[in-house]
Each structure stands twice: as C-alpha cells, then as structure tokens.
Design an enzyme around this catalytic site. Sequence first.
Site, PDB file in Angstrom:
ATOM      1  N   ARG A  84       0.995  -1.340   0.113  1.00 22.79           N
ATOM      2  CA  ARG A  84       0.056  -0.037  -0.100  1.00 22.79           C
ATOM      3  C   ARG A  84       0.888   1.264  -0.014  1.00 22.79           C
ATOM      4  O   ARG A  84       0.621   1.987  -0.464  1.00 22.79           O
ATOM      5  CB  ARG A  84      -0.898   0.031   1.266  1.00 22.79           C
ATOM      6  N   GLN A 122      -5.284  13.682  18.511  1.00 25.71           N
ATOM      7  CA  GLN A 122      -5.741  12.266  18.276  1.00 25.71           C
ATOM      8  C   GLN A 122      -5.487  12.110  16.838  1.00 25.71           C
ATOM      9  O   GLN A 122      -5.870  11.190  16.172  1.00 25.71           O
ATOM     10  CB  GLN A 122      -7.536  12.617  18.273  1.00 25.71           C
ATOM     11  N   ASN A 123      -4.687  12.999  16.175  1.00 24.62           N
ATOM     12  CA  ASN A 123      -4.206  12.969  14.795  1.00 24.62           C
ATOM     13  C   ASN A 123      -2.862  12.116  14.628  1.00 24.62           C
ATOM     14  O   ASN A 123      -2.140  12.457  15.805  1.00 24.62           O
ATOM     15  CB  ASN A 123      -4.025  14.296  14.419  1.00 24.62           C
ATOM     16  N   HIS A 140      -3.407   8.563  19.617  1.00 24.59           N
ATOM     17  CA  HIS A 140      -3.549   7.426  18.632  1.00 24.59           C
ATOM     18  C   HIS A 140      -2.451   7.155  18.002  1.00 24.59           C
ATOM     19  O   HIS A 140      -2.759   6.457  16.997  1.00 24.59           O
ATOM     20  CB  HIS A 140      -4.855   7.821  17.637  1.00 24.59           C
ATOM     21  N   CYS A 168      11.549  -6.013  17.891  1.00 27.13           N
ATOM     22  CA  CYS A 168      11.873  -4.990  18.610  1.00 27.13           C
ATOM     23  C   CYS A 168      13.485  -5.216  18.871  1.00 27.13           C
ATOM     24  O   CYS A 168      13.829  -6.174  19.282  1.00 27.13           O
ATOM     25  CB  CYS A 168      11.220  -4.507  19.851  1.00 27.13           C
ATOM     26  N   THR A 209     -12.295  18.776  16.733  1.00 33.88           N
ATOM     27  CA  THR A 209     -12.680  17.335  17.102  1.00 33.88           C
ATOM     28  C   THR A 209     -14.132  17.328  17.435  1.00 33.88           C
ATOM     29  O   THR A 209     -14.799  18.112  18.177  1.00 33.88           O
ATOM     30  CB  THR A 209     -11.929  16.767  18.267  1.00 33.88           C
ATOM     31  N   ASN A 234     -13.940  24.983  16.571  1.00 37.88           N
ATOM     32  CA  ASN A 234     -14.675  23.849  15.730  1.00 37.88           C
ATOM     33  C   ASN A 234     -15.458  24.465  14.642  1.00 37.88           C
ATOM     34  O   ASN A 234     -16.315  25.400  14.945  1.00 37.88           O
ATOM     35  CB  ASN A 234     -15.237  22.858  16.516  1.00 37.88           C
TER      36      ASN A 234
END
Length: 271
Positions: A84, A122-123, A140, A168, A209, A234
């Site tokens: 992708r 949250q972006n 996030h 890891c 948001t 907003n």
Amino acid sequence: MAPDHAPTPDLPLTAIDLVERAADLLLQSQYAIALTGAGISAESGIPTFRGKDGLWTKHGEPPLNQFEQFASDPTQWWQDLRRRRENPDELTRAITAAAPNDGHFAVAELERVGVLKHVITQNVDGLHRAAGTQAITEIHGNRGYLRCLDCDSRHPFDELPEALPPRCDACGGLVKTDTVMFGEAIPRDALRACREESERADCMLLVGTTAVVSPAADFAWQIRSRSFPLIEVNLDPTVISSHCQVAIHAPAGEVMSRLLDRVKRGLRTDD
Ligand code: APR
C-alpha cells in the site's frame, strides 16, 4: 483551586467577542492544555472522519477487529502495508504531502509563550510536531513511527527492517506501526501522560474534534466535571459545545491566529 461557581456558557456573542473571552480564559489559567482532532488538519488538506465529507461518512469505519486481523497474521499485514505504501491511495498521498497550517503554528506559539502546557492530539499526521509543538501526547499514535507492542519503544518508520514482521531491537517484541488500530488498546505510556496532564489542567482548548471518541474525549469531560472551563474551536457544533464556556464555530486556522494575537497582546499588558 476550582472556581466556586459552575461556569455557564456565554451568551451568544460575535466571533470576535468569543475570541476575546477565550483569550481571557487562557490568560487566567495556570495550566491550560489542548485536545485536537482531525479538524485542525483539514486546512492542510487532510480529510476529517465524520461530517458530510468525512472519510467514515464516505467509506464507512474500518473493521472494529483491525488489530485482531493484524495479530492473527503480522507477516501478511506488513506485506500488505508495504504494498500500500508503494502505491499510496488518495488519503495517504494527502497526509504525506500535508504541511502544518496556521492552526498548528498558533498552538505551537501558545506553548512557546507559556500559555499552553501540553497538547493531546488524536491525529496521527505528525503536523503538531512539524509546527514546533514540544509538549505533546499523540494518543492515537503517529504514522511516521513504529512501536513495539511489548515495551512501547518507538522508532522512525524509515528504520523498518527488511525482515517481516519487524522485531524490537530492545526486547524482541512484535513491532507494528505506531498508529493505534481499531480494537487496539491505547499505549500505556500515552494514556498515563494524558491522565497526568488532564489532572493538572485548569482549562482545556478543544480544536477540530467532534469529541465523541474515548478515551480522548473523556479528558475534556473530566476537566469540565471539576468546574474548569472548556473552550471549543470547531467548524460545526458538537456534543460538547453547550458545555463549553466559549464555543467558536469557524475554521481553526483563522480563529487560532486571532486567539494567539489576543493572548500575546494580553501577555504584553500583563508584563
Ligand atoms: N476548522 C475547525 N474545525 C473543522 C474544520 C476546520 N477547518 N474542518 C472540519 N472541522 C471539524 C468538523 O466540524 C468536525 O467536528 O473537525 C471535526 C472533526 O471531527 P472528526 O472527523 O470526528 O475527527 P476527530 O474528532 O479527530 O475524530 C476522533 O475518531 O475515528 C477516530 O481515530 C479517529 O482520531 C480520530 C477520532
């Protein structure tokens, strides 16, 4: 100390009056933090999720078992992702090409002048960091990073090893993209940071948001429940608008620039 009166939403005022009121609240605060969402990146060309042109509105939400699908066959998942990224779709191209806008720069400057103490975003687009914000929790995740599921250590995505699935270096744990998937728990370190910052906050500025996703939105309600003011910037009214001391429904870039100017003017007169 919480104010001894529960704040009541202001009377409808013009946007300029509302910016004045919002600036006053930020200047009066000792520990203001921000919660941002997709709307602050909309003017950078990245589509939001909800609302009339939202990604979820157009294409439906991703499957809730996204993380379970990854965990069931990480090698296949990583091979699909590599494919992708070699043939990026419209959204990936928009995010990759995006640059911070006036909203991100205003948030970073509010931190630099000492008014905003922390940003919870949250972006996953990394635009706050690109604009210069230092004190930030990407609840996030950040699409430019990899994260170990065992020890939470993070590395730039460019360090993705050839061998799949990536392991890891520090603990041998399974590595995935830092972006939190549907069905995946919020990383422990991010959740802890958000809790600590929200418990210290005496004011929250919400930018771009819908404030409908937990646990991010919960931090706003937690601050409100302690009778501290919420400020909303907003484009559209949201479920939290009527609980905000000030709710400004206009594009974030314009509002945040004006808010920054008014706050800096207030700091000069406070000197
Ligand atoms: N300026 C200010 N706000 C804007 C602008 C703009 N230019 N353009 C859109 N908005 C507002 C919309 O009115 C909407 O209320 O931004 C908000 C974006 O809301 P959502 O699309 O729900 O995004 P967000 O709140 O960040 O979603 C939270 O949901 O699916 C999950 O992981 C995803 O992090 C995301 C979370």
